[in-house]
Design a protein around this motif. Structure first.
Motif, short mmCIF file in Angstrom:
data_model
loop_
_atom_site.label_atom_id
_atom_site.label_comp_id
_atom_site.label_asym_id
_atom_site.label_seq_id
_atom_site.Cartn_x
_atom_site.Cartn_y
_atom_site.Cartn_z
N HIS A 83 39.63 56.33 35.47
CA HIS A 83 40.37 55.14 35.01
C HIS A 83 41.59 55.54 34.21
CE1 HIS A 83 41.00 51.06 33.28
NE2 HIS A 83 40.36 50.68 34.37
N SER A 87 45.22 54.73 35.50
CA SER A 87 45.99 53.87 34.59
C SER A 87 47.36 54.46 34.31
CB SER A 87 45.25 53.69 33.26
OG SER A 87 44.06 52.96 33.41
N TYR A 114 41.61 52.11 41.99
CA TYR A 114 41.79 51.67 40.61
C TYR A 114 40.98 50.39 40.35
CZ TYR A 114 44.47 51.00 36.25
OH TYR A 114 44.87 50.85 34.94
N SER A 118 37.73 50.12 37.94
CA SER A 118 37.82 49.11 36.86
C SER A 118 36.62 48.17 36.90
CB SER A 118 39.12 48.31 37.00
OG SER A 118 40.25 49.14 36.87
N PRO A 125 42.39 46.54 35.48
CA PRO A 125 43.15 47.59 36.15
C PRO A 125 44.56 47.73 35.55
CG PRO A 125 43.17 45.62 37.50
CD PRO A 125 42.35 45.30 36.29
#
Length: 416
Positions: A83, A87, A114, A118, A125
């Motif tokens: 993540h 990100s 993603y 999430s 996300p």
């Protein structure tokens, strides 16, 4: 008799079920530094975001990235590192060319995994405090101290040493708050059992811990250059909700066809202050309260649950008033005053890192200044009055501070 005691023990408030570490609080203990080899295409890009953004190659590299399945991510720490990497890549992809050339679509090879990661973590996300701060650190010397000299980021955004300083100082603020978090159950259980000594003892530790958080925050002025933060870093923390640069939001290709809107990273996503507010009974006015409650959707679900569960406990402030003991009144008010001082200092930091550079940027534009050398003039105009989380930043922070002051017991109000 034994069963009654067992029932009472089970009823005690505890941090065990909330993903809160005994040593590190909300910080993720010992984050992974590498994903399984299958995900190397992600890490190859994520570890080079600053240089790829500077050379304007980040978008093209991400556009060529293979679509990988997220199914091989099994453990919580693997999901957190994934993540974080996804990100940082997303923020870099969206903002590589600044506010003038944003994108409307996040490519499928980034958007789909993603979204999946999430969903599994219960996080949005977009970059959050839980990614960029809580799960984004390693010790240079594994046996060395938890301090600026021995800490490094796992993944960074453009901004060089100031980016490193910004995220790691914020991490040290979180670390300073650990004794306070650990003593929240002491205070809650003391209120439940009518144990004024336990309540006073817990509040003393919490007040010292909040003061240490303020001291840690003061390291910002040592490790972060305001012009770098304002002119380079800040846009990469910005979201696509309430942002004039991206009025429609962002389409996550392969997830859904309609654009989605998410707020950027914000200090309001730290669970620490939310916990203190609920414990001490700080009542925010409706607009501020609704923004703060919305920010809880950007926290790990168990941290959000902890805040909510604290809010359901018997009122500490009412308990203190009912006891009518000067020592208890004093230590409660001391906690509120330390929280007030932390929020006042945060306003000072925001002024130095946002308000003053924003005024300088406006001045340069008004003068049609040839400002190639002026980093702050390249900052997004849309963020001049707003936080990256989407709030009108100074009015919001001042309102929150004033509501904190109103939490003082009546006799203490007159002394301020």
């Amino acid at each position: 008799m034994a069963s009654a005691e067992t029932d009472q023990t089970e009823a005690l408030f505890s941090l065990k079920s909330y993903h809160v570490s005994e040593e590190l609080g909300f910080i993720l203990p010992d984050p992974l530094v590498q994903l399984p080899p299958y995900y190397q295409p992600w890490m190859d890009i994520a570890l080079r975001i600053p240089e790829l953004a500077q050379s304007h190659e980040l978008r093209s590299r991400i556009n060529k990235m293979p679509l990988l399945s997220s199914n091989f991510l099994q453990k919580h720490k693997e999901l957190r590192l994934a993540h974080l990497a996804l990100s940082m890549m997303t923020m870099g992809y969206v903002w590589e060319e600044g506010e003038k050339d944003t994108v409307e679509i996040l490519p499928r090879s980034l958007a789909v995994p993603y979204w999946e990661v999430s969903q599994r973590l219960g996080l949005p996300p977009i970059i959050t405090h839980a990614d960029a701060v809580l799960a984004n650190w390693k010790r240079k010397d594994p046996d060395g101290p938890f301090n600026m000299e021995n800490l490094e980021l796992l993944v960074s955004l453009p901004g060089g040493e100031s980016a490193r300083g910004f995220f790691l100082v914020t991490l040290l603020v979180e670390l300073a708050g650990v004794p306070a978090v650990k003593n929240i159950p002491t205070v809650i259980n003391g209120v439940r059992c009518g144990d004024t000594e336990a309540v006073a003892r817990g509040l003393e530790i919490i007040s010292r811990s909040i003061e240490d958080m303020t001291d840690a925050l003061k390291l910002m002025q040592v490790h972060v250059d305001p012009s770098v933060f304002y002119g380079i870093m800040r846009i990469y923390l910005s979201g696509w909700k309430d942002n004039p640069c991206m009025p429609k939001g962002l389409v996550y290709e392969g997830v859904q066809t309609a654009p989605m809107r998410y707020s950027g990273g914000s200090a309001a996503q730290s669970s620490l202050l939310h916990c203190f507010d609920e414990l001490l009974g700080v009542k925010h006015e409706p607009k501020s309260a609704s923004f703060l409650i919305y920010m809880r959707d950007y926290m790990p679900p168990l941290h959000k649950k902890l805040i909510n569960d604290i809010s359901l406990q018997p009122s500490l402030r009412s308990f203190v008033q009912q006891q009518d003991r000067k020592d208890l009144n004093n230590v409660f008010d001391l906690c509120v005053k330390k929280l007030l001082a932390l929020r006042s200092y945060h306003i000072n930091v925001v002024s130095r890192f946002i308000t003053v550079p924003a005024a300088r940027a406006r001045q340069l534009r008004d003068q049609n200044h040839n400002s190639d050398g002026e980093m702050i003039s390249r900052a997004p105009t849309a963020l001049e009055e707003r936080g990256t989380g989407g709030s009108s930043i100074m009015s919001f922070l001042k309102t929150v501070r004033d509501q904190t002051k109103d939490t003082l017991l009546p006799e203490a109000m007159g002394s301020l």
